[in-house]
Design a protein around this motif. Structure first.
Motif, PDB file in Angstrom:
ATOM      1  N   GLN A 175       0.819  -1.207   0.000  1.00  0.00           N
ATOM      2  CA  GLN A 175       0.000   0.000   0.000  1.00  0.00           C
ATOM      3  C   GLN A 175       0.855   1.258   0.000  1.00  0.00           C
ATOM      4  O   GLN A 175       0.567   2.225  -0.703  1.00  0.00           O
ATOM      5  N   TYR A 207       0.818   4.072  -2.784  1.00  0.00           N
ATOM      6  CA  TYR A 207       0.615   5.478  -2.450  1.00  0.00           C
ATOM      7  C   TYR A 207       1.794   6.328  -2.936  1.00  0.00           C
ATOM      8  O   TYR A 207       1.615   7.442  -3.453  1.00  0.00           O
ATOM      9  N   TYR A 241       1.581   9.322  -5.437  1.00  0.00           N
ATOM     10  CA  TYR A 241       2.073  10.659  -5.094  1.00  0.00           C
ATOM     11  C   TYR A 241       3.124  11.139  -6.086  1.00  0.00           C
ATOM     12  O   TYR A 241       3.162  12.305  -6.457  1.00  0.00           O
TER      13      TYR A 241
END
Length: 247
Positions: free
Chosen positions: A52, A56, A60
């Motif tokens: 995860q 992420y 980003y």
């Protein structure tokens, strides 16, 4: 095979995939464990969190790259705008060339550009230079009227001898009271004429500023300033010029 055994077997396969470094298989097994409803072990939870975080991070990074691209685009637009503003400001600082006026000067002065370094000129703007010459004649007559005729002849002869040093490439002494007056009669009009054309060439090249402040002190009779003044005077009727100051 019971669910606990299946779950145990999946966990063992998961560990084996991690040991082999097969992340893709480990993710697939983790998804199967999640679908079965079994609880994750501490290792599986750790791996899930790691995946995860990586997702992420990629998201980003993608957003950061997207924002960076937009920022660079905005900066490029700003730079282009600054260049346009600077160009416009520069244009505003330079007297814009008027093609009709340029054609007028070429016609009046019979200008012929033989090559890059040779410009022939055999004409004149009569309505400007005739008036200028007439005022100069009035000034000289008034000056000469203040001197008795016999003294005037002697003074003019001395001044003429002094001013003739220019023919030999020497500077006159200017120690005679009428040397400047003889200069006015022999050379001033011709030099102003030449300076007029010099200012015109500067203007035609797009190098004449819109704001000119000239202070002419102890520099002869102001030939350069007169040449500029007559040049600016001749632009009347073609375009408006900003206020300039010549002293």
């Amino acid at each position: 095979m019971s669910n606990p055994i299946l779950n145990w077997w999946r966990s063992q396969q998961f560990k084996s995939a991690l040991i082999k470094g097969d992340t893709r298989l480990a993710v697939q097994i983790l998804q199967d464990i999640q679908k079965s409803g079994a609880k994750f072990s501490w290792l599986e939870r750790l791996f899930r969190d790691k995946i995860q975080v990586e997702r992420y991070s990629q998201q980003y990074k993608k957003e950061a790259d997207n924002l960076s691209g937009k920022l660079n685009e905005a900066l490029q637009r700003l730079e282009n705008l600054n260049v346009e503003i600077a160009y416009e400001q520069q244009n505003n600082l330079i007297l814009k060339r008027d093609q009709e006026f340029i054609k007028y000067v070429y016609k009046q002065f019979n200008l012929i550009q033989h090559d890059e370094n040779k410009l022939q000129c055999t004409g004149i703007v009569q309505q400007i230079f005739d008036d200028f010459e007439a005022k100069l004649v009035e000034y000289l007559k008034e000056e000469f009227s203040k001197i008795p005729e016999k003294q005037l002849i002697v003074k003019l002869e001395d001044a003429l001898e002094d001013i003739n040093h220019l023919k030999n490439g020497q500077d006159p002494d200017y120690r005679f009271s009428l040397t400047p007056h003889v200069y006015f009669m022999k050379y001033f009009l011709e030099n102003v004429y030449c300076l007029y054309l010099a200012w015109f060439i500067i203007y035609e090249a797009g190098l004449l500023p819109t704001k000119i402040n000239i202070l002419d002190i102890a520099a002869g009779p102001g030939t350069v300033a007169y040449g500029l003044a007559l040049f600016l005077q001749s632009t009347s009727g073609f375009f408006c010029i900003p206020q300039m100051h010549i002293s």
